[in-house]
Design an enzyme around this catalytic site. Structure first.
Site, PDB file in Angstrom:
ATOM      1  N   SER A  80       0.796  -1.244   0.000  1.00  8.20           N
ATOM      2  CA  SER A  80       0.000   0.000   0.000  1.00  8.20           C
ATOM      3  C   SER A  80       0.820   1.281   0.000  1.00  8.20           C
ATOM      4  O   SER A  80       0.268   2.355  -0.264  1.00  8.20           O
ATOM      5  CB  SER A  80      -0.950   0.006   1.196  1.00  8.20           C
ATOM      6  OG  SER A  80      -2.010  -0.868   0.962  1.00  8.20           O
TER       7      SER A  80
ATOM      8  N   LYS B  58       0.589   3.305  -3.025  1.00  9.35           N
ATOM      9  CA  LYS B  58      -0.587   4.155  -3.277  1.00  9.35           C
ATOM     10  C   LYS B  58      -0.224   5.635  -3.269  1.00  9.35           C
ATOM     11  O   LYS B  58      -0.865   6.443  -3.935  1.00  9.35           O
ATOM     12  CB  LYS B  58      -1.671   3.880  -2.218  1.00  9.35           C
ATOM     13  CG  LYS B  58      -2.297   2.492  -2.352  1.00  9.35           C
ATOM     14  CD  LYS B  58      -3.170   2.135  -1.158  1.00  9.35           C
ATOM     15  CE  LYS B  58      -3.770   0.741  -1.334  1.00  9.35           C
ATOM     16  NZ  LYS B  58      -4.451   0.247  -0.129  1.00  9.35           N
TER      17      LYS B  58
ATOM     18  N   TYR C 149      -2.405  -2.521 -10.756  1.00 10.48           N
ATOM     19  CA  TYR C 149      -2.378  -2.240  -9.315  1.00 10.48           C
ATOM     20  C   TYR C 149      -1.531  -3.280  -8.575  1.00 10.48           C
ATOM     21  O   TYR C 149      -0.727  -2.958  -7.697  1.00 10.48           O
ATOM     22  CB  TYR C 149      -3.819  -2.224  -8.778  1.00 10.48           C
ATOM     23  CG  TYR C 149      -3.922  -2.222  -7.278  1.00 10.48           C
ATOM     24  CD1 TYR C 149      -3.768  -1.047  -6.541  1.00 10.48           C
ATOM     25  CD2 TYR C 149      -4.173  -3.411  -6.573  1.00 10.48           C
ATOM     26  CE1 TYR C 149      -3.854  -1.064  -5.152  1.00 10.48           C
ATOM     27  CE2 TYR C 149      -4.271  -3.427  -5.197  1.00 10.48           C
ATOM     28  CZ  TYR C 149      -4.104  -2.253  -4.484  1.00 10.48           C
ATOM     29  OH  TYR C 149      -4.190  -2.267  -3.117  1.00 10.48           O
TER      30      TYR C 149
ATOM     31  N   TYR D  98      -4.387   3.654   7.803  1.00 10.87           N
ATOM     32  CA  TYR D  98      -5.751   3.122   7.746  1.00 10.87           C
ATOM     33  C   TYR D  98      -6.574   3.543   8.953  1.00 10.87           C
ATOM     34  O   TYR D  98      -6.467   4.665   9.408  1.00 10.87           O
ATOM     35  CB  TYR D  98      -5.731   1.592   7.570  1.00 10.87           C
ATOM     36  CG  TYR D  98      -5.029   1.247   6.298  1.00 10.87           C
ATOM     37  CD1 TYR D  98      -5.618   1.548   5.081  1.00 10.87           C
ATOM     38  CD2 TYR D  98      -3.760   0.700   6.301  1.00 10.87           C
ATOM     39  CE1 TYR D  98      -4.959   1.304   3.905  1.00 10.87           C
ATOM     40  CE2 TYR D  98      -3.095   0.443   5.120  1.00 10.87           C
ATOM     41  CZ  TYR D  98      -3.709   0.754   3.931  1.00 10.87           C
ATOM     42  OH  TYR D  98      -3.060   0.520   2.784  1.00 10.87           O
TER      43      TYR D  98
ATOM     44  N   VAL E 148       1.119  -3.924   3.723  1.00 13.30           N
ATOM     45  CA  VAL E 148       0.993  -5.236   4.372  1.00 13.30           C
ATOM     46  C   VAL E 148       2.242  -6.121   4.281  1.00 13.30           C
ATOM     47  O   VAL E 148       2.281  -7.179   4.903  1.00 13.30           O
ATOM     48  CB  VAL E 148      -0.230  -6.060   3.876  1.00 13.30           C
ATOM     49  CG1 VAL E 148      -1.517  -5.532   4.452  1.00 13.30           C
ATOM     50  CG2 VAL E 148      -0.265  -6.181   2.386  1.00 13.30           C
TER      51      VAL E 148
HETATM   52  O1  DON Z   1      -4.400  -4.685  -2.309  1.00 16.09           O
HETATM   53  C1  DON Z   1      -3.915  -5.267  -1.352  1.00 16.09           C
HETATM   54  O2  DON Z   1      -4.599  -5.866  -0.524  1.00 16.09           O
HETATM   55  C2  DON Z   1      -2.404  -5.219  -1.178  1.00 16.09           C
HETATM   56  N1  DON Z   1      -1.752  -5.274  -2.447  1.00 16.09           N
HETATM   57  C3  DON Z   1      -1.985  -3.969  -0.467  1.00 16.09           C
HETATM   58  C4  DON Z   1      -2.731  -3.744   0.832  1.00 16.09           C
HETATM   59  C5  DON Z   1      -1.946  -3.059   1.869  1.00 16.09           C
HETATM   60  O3  DON Z   1      -0.740  -2.960   1.843  1.00 16.09           O
HETATM   61  C6  DON Z   1      -2.702  -2.577   3.041  1.00 16.09           C
HETATM   62  N2  DON Z   1      -1.793  -2.185   4.085  1.00 16.09           N
HETATM   63  N3  DON Z   1      -1.747  -2.143   5.201  1.00 16.09           N
END
Ligand code: DON
Length: 309
Positions: free
Chosen positions: A65, A68, A193, A245, A263
Protein backbone atom coordinates in the site's frame (compact mmCIF):
# COMPACT_ATOMS: atom_id res chain seq x y z
CA UNK A 1 23.82 7.95 -0.64
CA UNK A 2 25.33 5.19 1.50
CA UNK A 3 23.51 4.17 4.63
CA UNK A 4 25.73 3.72 7.70
CA UNK A 5 24.71 1.40 10.51
CA UNK A 6 24.03 3.30 13.70
CA UNK A 7 24.35 2.12 17.28
CA UNK A 8 21.55 4.31 18.68
CA UNK A 9 19.11 3.05 16.05
CA UNK A 10 20.27 -0.50 16.72
CA UNK A 11 19.31 -0.11 20.40
CA UNK A 12 15.84 1.16 19.49
CA UNK A 13 15.35 -1.70 17.02
CA UNK A 14 16.28 -4.21 19.73
CA UNK A 15 13.69 -2.68 22.08
CA UNK A 16 10.94 -2.71 19.43
CA UNK A 17 11.79 -6.13 18.11
CA UNK A 18 10.19 -7.95 21.07
CA UNK A 19 6.81 -6.88 19.66
CA UNK A 20 7.22 -8.90 16.47
CA UNK A 21 6.01 -11.94 18.44
CA UNK A 22 2.63 -10.24 18.99
CA UNK A 23 1.95 -9.82 15.27
CA UNK A 24 1.67 -12.07 12.25
CA UNK A 25 2.72 -11.80 8.63
CA UNK A 26 0.06 -11.21 5.98
CA UNK A 27 -0.97 -14.47 4.38
CA UNK A 28 -3.97 -13.46 2.28
CA UNK A 29 -1.34 -12.85 -0.43
CA UNK A 30 0.30 -16.31 -0.22
CA UNK A 31 3.81 -15.15 -1.26
CA UNK A 32 3.94 -12.67 1.65
CA UNK A 33 3.51 -15.53 4.15
CA UNK A 34 7.15 -16.52 3.48
CA UNK A 35 8.49 -13.36 5.16
CA UNK A 36 10.55 -13.70 8.35
CA UNK A 37 8.18 -12.48 11.11
CA UNK A 38 11.06 -11.57 13.47
CA UNK A 39 12.88 -9.20 11.15
CA UNK A 40 12.94 -5.44 11.65
CA UNK A 41 15.01 -2.87 9.77
CA UNK A 42 15.05 0.92 9.78
CA UNK A 43 16.77 3.71 7.88
CA UNK A 44 16.69 7.47 8.36
CA UNK A 45 17.67 9.72 5.44
CA UNK A 46 18.60 13.36 6.08
CA UNK A 47 18.65 16.45 3.85
CA UNK A 48 22.47 16.69 4.00
CA UNK A 49 22.69 13.34 2.20
CA UNK A 50 23.51 11.27 5.28
CA UNK A 51 21.64 8.05 6.04
CA UNK A 52 21.68 5.89 9.18
CA UNK A 53 20.30 2.39 9.54
CA UNK A 54 19.90 -0.63 11.77
CA UNK A 55 18.88 -4.17 10.93
CA UNK A 56 19.02 -5.76 7.51
CA UNK A 57 19.15 -2.62 5.39
CA UNK A 58 19.90 -4.56 2.20
CA UNK A 59 16.87 -6.80 2.33
CA UNK A 60 14.20 -5.83 -0.20
CA UNK A 61 10.47 -5.96 0.48
CA UNK A 62 7.44 -5.01 -1.57
CA UNK A 63 5.78 -1.63 -1.11
CA UNK A 64 2.17 -2.90 -1.15
CA UNK A 65 0.00 0.00 0.00
CA UNK A 66 2.93 2.41 0.24
CA UNK A 67 2.79 2.41 -3.57
CA UNK A 68 -0.59 4.15 -3.28
CA UNK A 69 1.23 7.39 -2.45
CA UNK A 70 3.35 7.21 -5.61
CA UNK A 71 0.37 6.25 -7.76
CA UNK A 72 -1.59 9.18 -6.33
CA UNK A 73 1.27 11.57 -7.14
CA UNK A 74 1.39 10.30 -10.73
CA UNK A 75 -2.40 10.39 -11.17
CA UNK A 76 -2.37 14.02 -9.98
CA UNK A 77 0.44 14.85 -12.43
CA UNK A 78 -1.41 13.08 -15.25
CA UNK A 79 -4.91 14.44 -14.64
CA UNK A 80 -4.83 17.38 -12.22
CA UNK A 81 -6.54 17.72 -8.84
CA UNK A 82 -10.04 18.42 -10.08
CA UNK A 83 -10.30 15.27 -12.20
CA UNK A 84 -8.81 13.02 -9.48
CA UNK A 85 -11.03 14.32 -6.67
CA UNK A 86 -14.18 14.13 -8.77
CA UNK A 87 -13.65 10.36 -8.62
CA UNK A 88 -12.01 9.82 -5.21
CA UNK A 89 -12.78 11.60 -1.94
CA UNK A 90 -10.61 13.13 0.77
CA UNK A 91 -12.07 11.65 3.95
CA UNK A 92 -10.87 8.89 6.28
CA UNK A 93 -13.15 5.86 6.51
CA UNK A 94 -12.63 4.29 9.94
CA UNK A 95 -12.98 0.93 8.15
CA UNK A 96 -10.36 -1.70 7.24
CA UNK A 97 -8.31 -0.97 4.11
CA UNK A 98 -10.12 -3.49 1.94
CA UNK A 99 -13.66 -2.77 3.11
CA UNK A 100 -16.45 -2.43 0.55
CA UNK A 101 -19.18 -1.18 2.87
CA UNK A 102 -18.85 2.60 2.39
CA UNK A 103 -18.91 2.24 -1.39
CA UNK A 104 -22.53 1.24 -1.09
CA UNK A 105 -23.60 3.56 1.71
CA UNK A 106 -21.89 6.76 0.49
CA UNK A 107 -23.50 8.95 -2.19
CA UNK A 108 -22.12 9.43 -4.79
CA UNK A 109 -20.62 5.93 -4.94
CA UNK A 110 -16.98 6.96 -5.03
CA UNK A 111 -14.19 5.74 -2.72
CA UNK A 112 -13.71 7.94 0.33
CA UNK A 113 -9.94 8.39 -0.12
CA UNK A 114 -6.97 7.23 -2.27
CA UNK A 115 -5.28 5.23 0.54
CA UNK A 116 -7.92 2.51 0.90
CA UNK A 117 -7.94 -0.23 -1.71
CA UNK A 118 -11.07 1.02 -3.49
CA UNK A 119 -9.60 4.52 -3.81
CA UNK A 120 -6.21 3.22 -4.89
CA UNK A 121 -7.78 1.08 -7.62
CA UNK A 122 -9.59 4.17 -8.92
CA UNK A 123 -6.36 6.21 -8.77
CA UNK A 124 -4.28 3.55 -10.52
CA UNK A 125 -6.85 3.37 -13.32
CA UNK A 126 -6.22 7.11 -13.95
CA UNK A 127 -2.51 6.58 -14.72
CA UNK A 128 -1.89 7.22 -18.38
CA UNK A 129 -0.19 4.95 -20.90
CA UNK A 130 -1.07 2.58 -23.74
CA UNK A 131 -0.37 -0.69 -21.93
CA UNK A 132 0.07 -2.09 -18.42
CA UNK A 133 3.83 -2.26 -19.13
CA UNK A 134 4.01 1.40 -20.11
CA UNK A 135 1.91 2.56 -17.16
CA UNK A 136 3.86 0.42 -14.67
CA UNK A 137 7.08 1.74 -16.23
CA UNK A 138 5.88 5.28 -15.54
CA UNK A 139 5.12 4.44 -11.86
CA UNK A 140 8.57 2.85 -11.52
CA UNK A 141 10.22 5.80 -13.24
CA UNK A 142 8.62 8.23 -10.77
CA UNK A 143 9.72 5.94 -7.92
CA UNK A 144 13.30 6.08 -9.22
CA UNK A 145 13.10 9.85 -9.53
CA UNK A 146 11.93 10.47 -5.97
CA UNK A 147 14.32 7.92 -4.42
CA UNK A 148 17.27 8.84 -6.63
CA UNK A 149 17.79 5.09 -7.05
CA UNK A 150 18.06 3.42 -10.46
CA UNK A 151 17.07 -0.10 -11.40
CA UNK A 152 13.95 -0.37 -9.22
CA UNK A 153 11.75 -3.31 -10.21
CA UNK A 154 8.83 -5.35 -9.00
CA UNK A 155 8.71 -8.80 -7.45
CA UNK A 156 7.06 -11.05 -10.05
CA UNK A 157 6.35 -13.87 -7.61
CA UNK A 158 4.50 -11.57 -5.19
CA UNK A 159 2.62 -9.89 -8.07
CA UNK A 160 1.54 -13.26 -9.51
CA UNK A 161 0.54 -14.53 -6.07
CA UNK A 162 -1.69 -11.49 -5.50
CA UNK A 163 -3.08 -11.57 -9.04
CA UNK A 164 -4.29 -15.14 -8.46
CA UNK A 165 -6.00 -14.30 -5.16
CA UNK A 166 -7.18 -10.68 -5.51
CA UNK A 167 -10.90 -11.43 -5.68
CA UNK A 168 -11.82 -8.89 -3.03
CA UNK A 169 -10.00 -6.18 -4.99
CA UNK A 170 -11.71 -7.44 -8.16
CA UNK A 171 -15.08 -7.02 -6.49
CA UNK A 172 -14.18 -3.46 -5.43
CA UNK A 173 -13.11 -2.68 -8.99
CA UNK A 174 -16.30 -4.15 -10.52
CA UNK A 175 -18.36 -2.09 -8.10
CA UNK A 176 -16.47 1.04 -9.13
CA UNK A 177 -16.88 0.20 -12.81
CA UNK A 178 -20.64 -0.03 -12.36
CA UNK A 179 -20.60 3.60 -11.15
CA UNK A 180 -18.11 4.77 -13.84
CA UNK A 181 -15.39 5.63 -11.33
CA UNK A 182 -13.33 3.06 -13.25
CA UNK A 183 -13.92 3.03 -17.01
CA UNK A 184 -11.38 0.45 -18.14
CA UNK A 185 -11.36 -3.34 -18.09
CA UNK A 186 -11.26 -4.60 -14.48
CA UNK A 187 -8.53 -7.18 -15.15
CA UNK A 188 -6.31 -4.45 -16.62
CA UNK A 189 -6.52 -2.24 -13.54
CA UNK A 190 -6.09 -5.25 -11.21
CA UNK A 191 -2.94 -6.30 -13.09
CA UNK A 192 -1.44 -2.80 -12.98
CA UNK A 193 -2.38 -2.24 -9.31
CA UNK A 194 -1.00 -5.64 -8.27
CA UNK A 195 2.32 -5.07 -10.04
CA UNK A 196 2.53 -1.56 -8.59
CA UNK A 197 2.05 -3.02 -5.09
CA UNK A 198 4.88 -5.51 -5.79
CA UNK A 199 7.48 -2.80 -6.50
CA UNK A 200 10.33 -3.67 -4.15
CA UNK A 201 13.14 -1.87 -2.41
CA UNK A 202 15.12 -1.82 0.83
CA UNK A 203 14.36 0.40 3.82
CA UNK A 204 16.96 3.03 2.93
CA UNK A 205 15.26 3.58 -0.46
CA UNK A 206 11.95 3.79 1.39
CA UNK A 207 13.45 6.46 3.65
CA UNK A 208 14.44 8.45 0.54
CA UNK A 209 10.80 8.58 -0.64
CA UNK A 210 9.96 9.98 2.79
CA UNK A 211 12.78 12.51 2.56
CA UNK A 212 11.63 13.84 -0.83
CA UNK A 213 8.10 14.28 0.54
CA UNK A 214 9.51 15.87 3.71
CA UNK A 215 11.31 18.43 1.52
CA UNK A 216 8.09 19.37 -0.34
CA UNK A 217 9.12 17.38 -3.41
CA UNK A 218 12.55 18.99 -3.79
CA UNK A 219 15.83 17.11 -4.03
CA UNK A 220 17.44 17.98 -0.70
CA UNK A 221 20.89 18.68 -2.14
CA UNK A 222 20.29 20.03 -5.66
CA UNK A 223 16.96 21.77 -5.00
CA UNK A 224 15.60 20.19 -8.20
CA UNK A 225 11.80 19.79 -8.20
CA UNK A 226 11.08 16.06 -8.25
CA UNK A 227 7.41 16.52 -7.39
CA UNK A 228 5.44 19.79 -7.46
CA UNK A 229 5.08 21.08 -3.86
CA UNK A 230 1.29 20.90 -4.09
CA UNK A 231 1.44 17.19 -5.03
CA UNK A 232 3.88 16.46 -2.19
CA UNK A 233 1.60 18.37 0.18
CA UNK A 234 -1.51 16.39 -0.86
CA UNK A 235 0.39 13.09 -0.44
CA UNK A 236 1.62 14.04 3.05
CA UNK A 237 -1.83 15.20 4.12
CA UNK A 238 -3.39 11.87 3.12
CA UNK A 239 -0.56 10.12 4.97
CA UNK A 240 -1.61 11.96 8.15
CA UNK A 241 -5.37 11.40 7.80
CA UNK A 242 -5.46 7.95 6.13
CA UNK A 243 -1.89 6.56 5.84
CA UNK A 244 -2.17 4.06 8.69
CA UNK A 245 -5.75 3.12 7.75
CA UNK A 246 -8.24 2.93 10.59
CA UNK A 247 -5.36 3.51 13.02
CA UNK A 248 -4.39 6.89 11.50
CA UNK A 249 -5.91 8.95 14.34
CA UNK A 250 -4.11 6.95 17.00
CA UNK A 251 -0.84 7.13 15.04
CA UNK A 252 -1.19 10.93 14.77
CA UNK A 253 -1.58 11.15 18.56
CA UNK A 254 1.16 8.68 19.47
CA UNK A 255 3.71 9.44 16.72
CA UNK A 256 2.62 12.63 14.96
CA UNK A 257 4.42 12.04 11.66
CA UNK A 258 2.89 11.67 8.15
CA UNK A 259 3.36 7.97 7.34
CA UNK A 260 2.11 5.22 5.04
CA UNK A 261 2.10 1.53 5.78
CA UNK A 262 1.87 -1.61 3.65
CA UNK A 263 0.99 -5.24 4.37
CA UNK A 264 4.53 -6.43 3.59
CA UNK A 265 5.41 -4.62 6.83
CA UNK A 266 6.70 -1.35 5.41
CA UNK A 267 6.27 2.10 6.93
CA UNK A 268 7.40 5.15 4.95
CA UNK A 269 7.41 8.39 6.93
CA UNK A 270 8.16 12.04 6.12
CA UNK A 271 9.22 14.34 8.95
CA UNK A 272 8.77 17.83 7.47
CA UNK A 273 12.16 19.41 6.58
CA UNK A 274 14.00 17.02 8.88
CA UNK A 275 14.21 13.48 7.51
CA UNK A 276 12.62 10.49 5.79
CA UNK A 277 12.15 7.18 7.61
CA UNK A 278 11.85 3.72 6.09
CA UNK A 279 10.98 0.63 8.13
CA UNK A 280 10.35 -3.00 7.21
CA UNK A 281 8.99 -5.37 9.85
CA UNK A 282 6.62 -7.96 8.33
CA UNK A 283 4.71 -9.00 11.47
CA UNK A 284 1.46 -7.00 11.41
CA UNK A 285 -1.12 -5.92 13.95
CA UNK A 286 -4.82 -6.60 13.41
CA UNK A 287 -5.24 -3.41 11.36
CA UNK A 288 -2.49 -4.33 8.89
CA UNK A 289 0.32 -2.10 10.19
CA UNK A 290 3.80 -3.39 11.09
CA UNK A 291 3.51 -4.07 14.83
CA UNK A 292 7.17 -3.57 15.73
CA UNK A 293 7.47 -0.82 13.09
CA UNK A 294 4.72 1.15 14.85
CA UNK A 295 6.48 0.71 18.19
CA UNK A 296 9.75 1.84 16.62
CA UNK A 297 8.07 4.92 15.13
CA UNK A 298 6.81 5.82 18.62
CA UNK A 299 10.32 5.45 20.05
CA UNK A 300 11.91 7.49 17.25
CA UNK A 301 9.31 10.23 17.60
CA UNK A 302 9.87 10.51 21.37
CA UNK A 303 13.66 10.23 21.32
CA UNK A 304 14.22 12.78 18.54
CA UNK A 305 11.13 14.92 19.20
CA UNK A 306 9.76 14.36 15.69
CA UNK A 307 6.03 14.92 16.20
CA UNK A 308 4.71 17.76 14.05
CA UNK A 309 1.83 18.46 16.41
O1 DON B 1 -4.40 -4.68 -2.31
C1 DON B 1 -3.91 -5.27 -1.35
O2 DON B 1 -4.60 -5.87 -0.52
C2 DON B 1 -2.40 -5.22 -1.18
N1 DON B 1 -1.75 -5.27 -2.45
C3 DON B 1 -1.99 -3.97 -0.47
C4 DON B 1 -2.73 -3.74 0.83
C5 DON B 1 -1.95 -3.06 1.87
O3 DON B 1 -0.74 -2.96 1.84
C6 DON B 1 -2.70 -2.58 3.04
N2 DON B 1 -1.79 -2.19 4.08
N3 DON B 1 -1.75 -2.14 5.20
Amino acid sequence: MDCRSDEELFQLVQESKVHTAEGKVADYIPALAQADPDSLAVAMAFPDGSCYSAGDVNKKSTLQSISKVIALALALLDNGEEYVFQRVGMEPTGDPFNSIIKLETTEPHKPLNPMINAGALAVTSMIKGDSVEERLGRIIHLTELITGVEGIGYNKEVAMSELQTADLNRSLAYYLKQYHVIEENVETVIELYTKQCAIEMNCSDLAKIGLTLAMDGKHPLTGETLLPPRVASICKTFMVTCGMYNASGEFAIRVGIPAKSGVAGGIMAAVPYRCGIGIFGPALDERGNSIAGWDLMERLSKKYDLSMF
